[in-house]
Design a protein around this motif. Structure first.
Motif, PDB file in Angstrom:
ATOM      1  N   PRO A  85      -5.042  -0.654   7.549  1.00  0.00           N
ATOM      2  CA  PRO A  85      -6.236  -0.787   8.404  1.00  0.00           C
ATOM      3  C   PRO A  85      -7.073  -2.012   8.056  1.00  0.00           C
ATOM      4  CG  PRO A  85      -6.502   1.019   6.823  1.00  0.00           C
ATOM      5  CD  PRO A  85      -5.083   0.549   6.709  1.00  0.00           C
ATOM      6  N   GLN A 110      -0.560   2.842   8.471  1.00  0.00           N
ATOM      7  CA  GLN A 110      -1.703   3.092   9.354  1.00  0.00           C
ATOM      8  C   GLN A 110      -1.761   2.107  10.520  1.00  0.00           C
ATOM      9  OE1 GLN A 110      -4.442   5.398   8.133  1.00  0.00           O
ATOM     10  NE2 GLN A 110      -6.214   4.666   9.253  1.00  0.00           N
ATOM     11  N   CYS A 151     -10.037   5.705  -1.034  1.00  0.00           N
ATOM     12  CA  CYS A 151     -11.218   6.574  -0.901  1.00  0.00           C
ATOM     13  C   CYS A 151     -10.953   7.878  -1.645  1.00  0.00           C
ATOM     14  CB  CYS A 151     -11.512   6.765   0.584  1.00  0.00           C
ATOM     15  SG  CYS A 151     -13.055   7.576   0.910  1.00  0.00           S
ATOM     16  N   SER A 152     -10.676   8.962  -0.944  1.00  0.00           N
ATOM     17  CA  SER A 152     -10.490  10.239  -1.642  1.00  0.00           C
ATOM     18  C   SER A 152      -9.198  10.176  -2.468  1.00  0.00           C
ATOM     19  CB  SER A 152     -10.431  11.377  -0.618  1.00  0.00           C
ATOM     20  OG  SER A 152      -9.175  11.965  -0.586  1.00  0.00           O
ATOM     21  N   VAL A 174       0.586 -13.111   3.080  1.00  0.00           N
ATOM     22  CA  VAL A 174       1.447 -13.639   4.151  1.00  0.00           C
ATOM     23  C   VAL A 174       0.497 -13.915   5.320  1.00  0.00           C
ATOM     24  CG1 VAL A 174       3.379 -13.153   5.688  1.00  0.00           C
ATOM     25  CG2 VAL A 174       3.436 -12.329   3.325  1.00  0.00           C
ATOM     26  N   GLU A 176       2.594  -8.585  -1.652  1.00  0.00           N
ATOM     27  CA  GLU A 176       1.265  -7.935  -1.706  1.00  0.00           C
ATOM     28  C   GLU A 176       0.236  -9.002  -2.055  1.00  0.00           C
ATOM     29  OE1 GLU A 176      -0.472  -5.031  -1.078  1.00  0.00           O
ATOM     30  OE2 GLU A 176      -2.102  -6.310  -1.781  1.00  0.00           O
ATOM     31  N   MET A 177      -0.830  -9.059  -1.254  1.00  0.00           N
ATOM     32  CA  MET A 177      -1.785 -10.162  -1.450  1.00  0.00           C
ATOM     33  C   MET A 177      -2.755  -9.948  -2.610  1.00  0.00           C
ATOM     34  SD  MET A 177      -4.409  -9.838   1.710  1.00  0.00           S
ATOM     35  CE  MET A 177      -5.495  -8.439   1.906  1.00  0.00           C
ATOM     36  N   ARG A 178      -3.004  -8.653  -2.978  1.00  0.00           N
ATOM     37  CA  ARG A 178      -3.911  -8.446  -4.110  1.00  0.00           C
ATOM     38  C   ARG A 178      -3.202  -8.819  -5.411  1.00  0.00           C
ATOM     39  NH1 ARG A 178      -4.509  -3.150  -4.646  1.00  0.00           N
ATOM     40  NH2 ARG A 178      -2.927  -2.692  -3.086  1.00  0.00           N
ATOM     41  N   GLY A 212      -4.058   8.536   7.644  1.00  0.00           N
ATOM     42  CA  GLY A 212      -3.996   9.276   6.383  1.00  0.00           C
ATOM     43  C   GLY A 212      -2.983   8.695   5.406  1.00  0.00           C
ATOM     44  N   TYR A 213      -3.247   8.963   4.124  1.00  0.00           N
ATOM     45  CA  TYR A 213      -2.370   8.457   3.063  1.00  0.00           C
ATOM     46  C   TYR A 213      -0.930   8.955   3.255  1.00  0.00           C
ATOM     47  CZ  TYR A 213      -6.740   7.875   0.271  1.00  0.00           C
ATOM     48  OH  TYR A 213      -7.971   7.544  -0.202  1.00  0.00           O
ATOM     49  N   ALA A 264      -5.249  -8.499   6.441  1.00  0.00           N
ATOM     50  CA  ALA A 264      -5.985  -9.762   6.275  1.00  0.00           C
ATOM     51  C   ALA A 264      -6.139 -10.444   7.644  1.00  0.00           C
ATOM     52  CB  ALA A 264      -5.253 -10.656   5.300  1.00  0.00           C
ATOM     53  N   GLY A 305       0.849  -1.199   0.000  1.00  0.00           N
ATOM     54  CA  GLY A 305       0.000   0.000   0.000  1.00  0.00           C
ATOM     55  C   GLY A 305       0.877   1.238   0.000  1.00  0.00           C
ATOM     56  N   LEU A 306       0.353   2.321   0.589  1.00  0.00           N
ATOM     57  CA  LEU A 306       1.106   3.574   0.631  1.00  0.00           C
ATOM     58  C   LEU A 306       2.416   3.395   1.393  1.00  0.00           C
ATOM     59  CD1 LEU A 306      -0.130   6.196  -0.627  1.00  0.00           C
ATOM     60  CD2 LEU A 306      -1.898   4.631   0.022  1.00  0.00           C
ATOM     61  N   ALA A 307       2.341   2.769   2.562  1.00  0.00           N
ATOM     62  CA  ALA A 307       3.526   2.649   3.416  1.00  0.00           C
ATOM     63  C   ALA A 307       4.506   1.625   2.855  1.00  0.00           C
ATOM     64  CB  ALA A 307       3.103   2.246   4.831  1.00  0.00           C
TER      65      ALA A 307
HETATM   66  C1  LIG Z   1     -12.263   2.669   3.954  1.00  0.00           C
HETATM   67  C2  LIG Z   1     -11.108   3.581   4.214  1.00  0.00           C
HETATM   68  C3  LIG Z   1     -11.086   4.841   3.631  1.00  0.00           C
HETATM   69  C4  LIG Z   1     -10.001   5.693   3.853  1.00  0.00           C
HETATM   70  N1  LIG Z   1     -10.010   6.911   3.253  1.00  0.00           N
HETATM   71  C5  LIG Z   1      -8.943   7.728   3.394  1.00  0.00           C
HETATM   72  C6  LIG Z   1      -8.912   8.992   2.710  1.00  0.00           C
HETATM   73  O1  LIG Z   1      -9.825   9.338   1.986  1.00  0.00           O
HETATM   74  N2  LIG Z   1      -7.817   9.781   2.883  1.00  0.00           N
HETATM   75  C7  LIG Z   1      -6.774   9.419   3.670  1.00  0.00           C
HETATM   76  O2  LIG Z   1      -5.797  10.186   3.766  1.00  0.00           O
HETATM   77  N3  LIG Z   1      -6.794   8.248   4.352  1.00  0.00           N
HETATM   78  C8  LIG Z   1      -7.846   7.390   4.235  1.00  0.00           C
HETATM   79  N4  LIG Z   1      -7.879   6.182   4.902  1.00  0.00           N
HETATM   80  C9  LIG Z   1      -6.832   5.889   5.889  1.00  0.00           C
HETATM   81  C10 LIG Z   1      -5.443   5.456   5.343  1.00  0.00           C
HETATM   82  O3  LIG Z   1      -4.773   6.578   4.912  1.00  0.00           O
HETATM   83  C11 LIG Z   1      -5.465   4.481   4.225  1.00  0.00           C
HETATM   84  O4  LIG Z   1      -6.054   3.310   4.669  1.00  0.00           O
HETATM   85  C12 LIG Z   1      -4.035   4.179   3.703  1.00  0.00           C
HETATM   86  O5  LIG Z   1      -4.162   3.420   2.532  1.00  0.00           O
HETATM   87  C13 LIG Z   1      -3.169   3.455   4.695  1.00  0.00           C
HETATM   88  O6  LIG Z   1      -1.933   3.118   4.110  1.00  0.00           O
HETATM   89  P1  LIG Z   1      -1.206   1.752   4.494  1.00  0.00           P
HETATM   90  O7  LIG Z   1      -0.045   1.602   3.586  1.00  0.00           O
HETATM   91  O8  LIG Z   1      -0.974   1.701   5.941  1.00  0.00           O
HETATM   92  O9  LIG Z   1      -2.294   0.629   4.155  1.00  0.00           O
HETATM   93  P2  LIG Z   1      -2.931   0.183   2.674  1.00  0.00           P
HETATM   94  O10 LIG Z   1      -2.707   1.312   1.757  1.00  0.00           O
HETATM   95  O11 LIG Z   1      -4.248  -0.300   2.986  1.00  0.00           O
HETATM   96  O12 LIG Z   1      -1.937  -0.962   2.273  1.00  0.00           O
HETATM   97  C14 LIG Z   1      -1.923  -2.208   2.917  1.00  0.00           C
HETATM   98  C15 LIG Z   1      -1.666  -3.272   1.864  1.00  0.00           C
HETATM   99  O13 LIG Z   1      -1.429  -4.510   2.525  1.00  0.00           O
HETATM  100  C16 LIG Z   1      -2.066  -5.546   1.807  1.00  0.00           C
HETATM  101  N5  LIG Z   1      -2.246  -6.659   2.755  1.00  0.00           N
HETATM  102  C17 LIG Z   1      -3.069  -6.713   3.837  1.00  0.00           C
HETATM  103  N6  LIG Z   1      -2.875  -7.867   4.500  1.00  0.00           N
HETATM  104  C18 LIG Z   1      -1.916  -8.558   3.826  1.00  0.00           C
HETATM  105  C19 LIG Z   1      -1.272  -9.823   4.029  1.00  0.00           C
HETATM  106  N7  LIG Z   1      -1.583 -10.609   5.063  1.00  0.00           N
HETATM  107  N8  LIG Z   1      -0.345 -10.228   3.128  1.00  0.00           N
HETATM  108  C20 LIG Z   1       0.010  -9.439   2.061  1.00  0.00           C
HETATM  109  N9  LIG Z   1      -0.559  -8.246   1.818  1.00  0.00           N
HETATM  110  C21 LIG Z   1      -1.504  -7.801   2.711  1.00  0.00           C
HETATM  111  C22 LIG Z   1      -3.340  -4.899   1.283  1.00  0.00           C
HETATM  112  O14 LIG Z   1      -3.854  -5.574   0.164  1.00  0.00           O
HETATM  113  C23 LIG Z   1      -2.862  -3.489   0.952  1.00  0.00           C
HETATM  114  O15 LIG Z   1      -2.421  -3.370  -0.381  1.00  0.00           O
HETATM  115  C24 LIG Z   1      -8.941   5.295   4.704  1.00  0.00           C
HETATM  116  C25 LIG Z   1      -8.970   4.037   5.307  1.00  0.00           C
HETATM  117  C26 LIG Z   1     -10.047   3.179   5.064  1.00  0.00           C
HETATM  118  C27 LIG Z   1     -10.051   1.833   5.710  1.00  0.00           C
END
Ligand SMILES: Cc1cc2nc3c(=O)[nH]c(=O)nc-3n(C[C@H](O)[C@H](O)[C@H](O)COP(=O)(O)OP(=O)(O)OC[C@H]3O[C@@H](n4cnc5c(N)ncnc54)[C@H](O)[C@@H]3O)c2cc1C
Length: 470
Positions: free
Chosen positions: A141, A349, A53-54, A124, A33-35, A355-356, A144, A12-14
Motif C-alpha cells: 500500500p 495488498q 501496525c498490529s 526499483v 527491497e528498497m529499505r 491484511g497481512y 514508492a 514485505g509480507l507478499a
Molecule cells: C499504515 C498501515 C497499517 C496497516 N495495519 C495493518 C494491520 O494492523 N493488520 C493487517 O492485517 N494489515 C494492516 N495493513 C494492511 C496490509 O496488511 C499491510 O500493509 C501489509 O504489510 C501488506 O503486505 P504487502 O506485502 O502487500 O506490502 P508491505 O508489507 O508493505 O511490503 C511492501 C514492500 O515493498 C517495499 N517497496 C515499496 N516500493 C518499492 C520499490 N519501488 N522498490 C523496492 N521495494 C519497494 C517496501 O519497503 C515494503 O517492504 C496496514 C497497512 C497500512 C498502510
C-alpha cells in the motif's frame, strides 16, 4: 530448465512469501527491497516482512473463521510467513499474534540463507526492464512514488494512491428480507440487471431523523496521517454528508424515489438505504454510498438501527486509509498476471486484498504461479472452494464491477471472509433443518471442511501431513 531468475520487487509480507515459494520450487529468485536505502511512512526497520501496525494475524480457528482457514491452507502449502509466525507466537487467545521483531528476523534469516535467493537492497524506480521476463510486483500500500507512477501509466489509472473511504459489506443471509425488498430504482433493468438488483431498507421520518443524528454524534476515527492525499473522486464519508444538513442524505444515497415497498405498497418510505450485490455469488451486499470513518463499534451500533439490518453480520466495516492498489479484476488474469504484459505479476495488498495474512497468501500464489511458468508448466489455480481460491477469485474476477457509479472505484480491498466462498447446501443434522446460530455454525463447518479437503487435493498433500499441518 532455464536458470533465469524470477525478480520480486518488495520484501514485505507478499514478496517474502513469493520468494520463498518460488525458491522452494527450485527457481532462482532476486528479491529487491528498497529499505533501508529508502523508507516508507509506516515501516520502521530494514527487516523483511515487517508488520507495520498490529502484531496479529487474527483468528487461528480454521473451523469457524475464514482467516483461520487461510492460515491452515498456507501451512499446508509450506508457507514461510506462517512457519515464522508459529515460531514467534505470543499469547493472544484464539488469535495468532507474533513477536514482530522475532517474526521479521526469522523471515529475513530464512530468505538470506536460501541458496536460490539473492536479496538486493535497492529501490526499483519503474516497471521492470524487458529482460526481467518473470517479475512479481509486491510493493504494498506504500509503494514508492516513482514506481506507483509507472504502474499508473501502464494500467491507465490517473492515480493509485488516495484516501480510500470504503463502505461496509454485509452477509446476505443476515439481512431481514421480511422488512427489506429487492427492487432497482424505477425498476430500471440496466446492463446485466433484472430491475430487482438492489435490496432496499425503508425508514419512516422518525427513524431517518434519529439515524442522521446518530451519524452526526457517532465517534469518528482520528485521521491525521497522510493528510494532503486527496479523497478519491469526492466519495465523501456519510457522516460528513449528514453534517451538511438533515436533508442531505435524503437527496443523496438515501433518496426514497422510484421505490415501492413490496411488503407495504401503500406506505411511502421517507428514506431508503440501498444495498447492492457485491460478489458474483450473491452472498455479499455493500451499503451504497455508505463510505464512513465512524469507529468500527459505532458502525455496527448505528447501522443495526436500519430497519432490516438489526442482525446484520458485517463481512467488512467501512474505513478511511491511504492505500495503493490496482483495478485487478480488469487488469489481471486468473494467475495474477498483467493481461497487457505476460510475465509481470502483482501480489499482496497492491492487488486489492486487505491484511497481512491475505497479502502473504496472494504472494504465496504468485510465487507458485511464476515458478510453474519458469519450469514450463501451466500454473494450477486453487479451487474456488478453498480460501486461496475464494480470495484469488475476489481479486481476479468474482467482484462485480459497478457501472452506475461513474468515476468511483468500485473494486475495493477486502479481507478473506465466508461471503467469498460458494455457498454450501442447506445443512441438516439427523434429518432436521437447522436454524439461527446452529445453522450459521454448521454452514461454516461445512465450508471449512470442504475447503481443507479441496486444498489438500490441489496441493497433493497426503491426509496425514495435512492433519499435522492443521
Ligand atoms: C499504515 C498501515 C497499517 C496497516 N495495519 C495493518 C494491520 O494492523 N493488520 C493487517 O492485517 N494489515 C494492516 N495493513 C494492511 C496490509 O496488511 C499491510 O500493509 C501489509 O504489510 C501488506 O503486505 P504487502 O506485502 O502487500 O506490502 P508491505 O508489507 O508493505 O511490503 C511492501 C514492500 O515493498 C517495499 N517497496 C515499496 N516500493 C518499492 C520499490 N519501488 N522498490 C523496492 N521495494 C519497494 C517496501 O519497503 C515494503 O517492504 C496496514 C497497512 C497500512 C498502510
Amino acid at each position: 530448465m532455464s536458470k533465469n531468475p524470477i525478480h520480486i520487487i518488495g520484501g514485505g509480507l507478499a514478496g517474502s512469501e513469493a520468494a520463498w515459494q518460488a525458491a522452494e520450487a527450485g527457481v532462482p529468485v532476486i528479491l529487491h527491497e528498497m529499505r533501508p536505502v529508502r523508507g516508507t511512512d509506516a515501516h520502521k526497520t530494514d527487516g523483511l516482512a515487517e508488520l507495520v501496525c498490529s502484531n496479529s494475524f487474527r483468528s487461528d480457528d480454521a473451523e469457524n473463521n475464514a482467516v483461520g482457514l487461510l492460515h491452515a491452507e498456507m501451512r499446508l502449502a509450506g508457507s514461510l510467513i506462517m512457519s515464522a509466525g508459529d515460531a514467534n507466537q505470543v499469547p493472544a487467545g484464539g488469535a495468532l499474534a507474533v513477536d514482530r521483531d522475532g517474526f521479521s528476523d526469522a523471515v529475513t534469516k530464512k530468505l538470506e540463507a536460501h541458496p536460490l535467493i539473492t536479496i538486493e537492497r535497492e529501490e526499483v524506480p519503474g516497471l521492470p526492464p524487458a529482460e526481467w521476463d518473470q517479475t512479481i510486483i509486491a510493493t504494498g500500500p506504500l509503494t514508492a512514488p516513482s514506481l506507483a507512477q509507472s504502474i499508473a501509466e501502464a494500467t491507465g489509472a490517473d492515480a493509485l494512491a488516495f484516501f480510500d473511504a470504503i463502505a461496509p459489506i454485509i452477509h446476505f443471509d443476515t439481512i431481514d428480507m421480511d422488512t427489506c425488498w429487492f427492487q432497482s430504482r424505477y425498476d430500471k433493468v440496466g446492463p446485466g440487471g433484472t430491475g430487482k438488483d438492489y435490496i432496499n431498507c425503508p425508514m419512516d421520518k422518525d427513524q431517518y431523523l434519529a439515524f442522521v443524528q446518530a451519524l452526526v454524534d457517532g465517534q469518528k476515527t482520528e485521521f491525521k496521517q497522510w493528510e494532503g492525499t486527496p479523497y478519491f473522486d469526492g466519495c465523501l464519508p456519510i457522516e460528513i454528508m449528514a453534517e451538511r444538513g438533515v436533508e442531505t442524505l435524503r437527496y443523496g444515497p438515501m433518496k426514497p424515489m422510484g421505490l415501492t415497498n413490496a411488503h407495504n405498497p401503500t406506505v411511502k418510505a421517507y428514506a431508503v438505504v440501498q444495498l447492492r450485490q457485491d460478489n458474483a455469488l450473491g452472498t455479499l451486499y455493500n451499503m451504497v454510498g455508505f463510505q464512513t470513518k465512524l469507529k468500527h463499534a459505532e458502525q455496527v451500533r448505528v447501522f443495526r438501527t436500519i430497519p432490516g439490518l438489526e442482525n446484520a453480520d458485517f463481512a467488512r466495516l467501512g474505513g478511511l486509509h491511504r492505500n495503493t492498489y490496482i483495478n485487478s479484476p480488469t487488469l489481471l488474469d486468473g494467475s495474477l498476471q498483467l493481461k497487457s504484459r505476460p510475465g509481470l505479476r502483482f501480489a499482496g495488498q497492491i492487488t486489492g486484498c486487505e491484511g497481512y495474512v491475505e497479502s502473504a497468501a496472494i504472494g504465496l500464489l504468485a510465487g507458485r504461479f511464476a515458478a510453474a511458468e519458469r519450469l514450463g508448466h501451466t500454473p494450477s489455480l486453487p479451487p474456488l472452494t478453498t480460501a486461496f481460491g475464494a480470495l484469488l477469485n475476489h481479486i481476479t474476477g468474482g467482484h462485480i464491477v459497478s457501472d452506475d457509479e461513474p468515476g468511483k472505484r468500485s473494486f475495493q480491498p477486502m479481507n478473506v471472509n465466508f461471503g467469498l466462498f460458494p455457498p454450501v447446501e442447506a445443512v441438516k443434522i439427523e434429518g432436521k433443518r437447522l436454524r439461527g446460530k446452529d445453522k450459521t455454525v454448521a454452514k461454516r463447518h461445512a465450508i471449512t471442511s470442504r475447503a481443507l479437503q479441496d486444498c489438500r487435493e490441489w496441493l497433493g498433500v497426503p491426509a496425514q501431513t495435512a492433519e499435522a499441518a492443521e
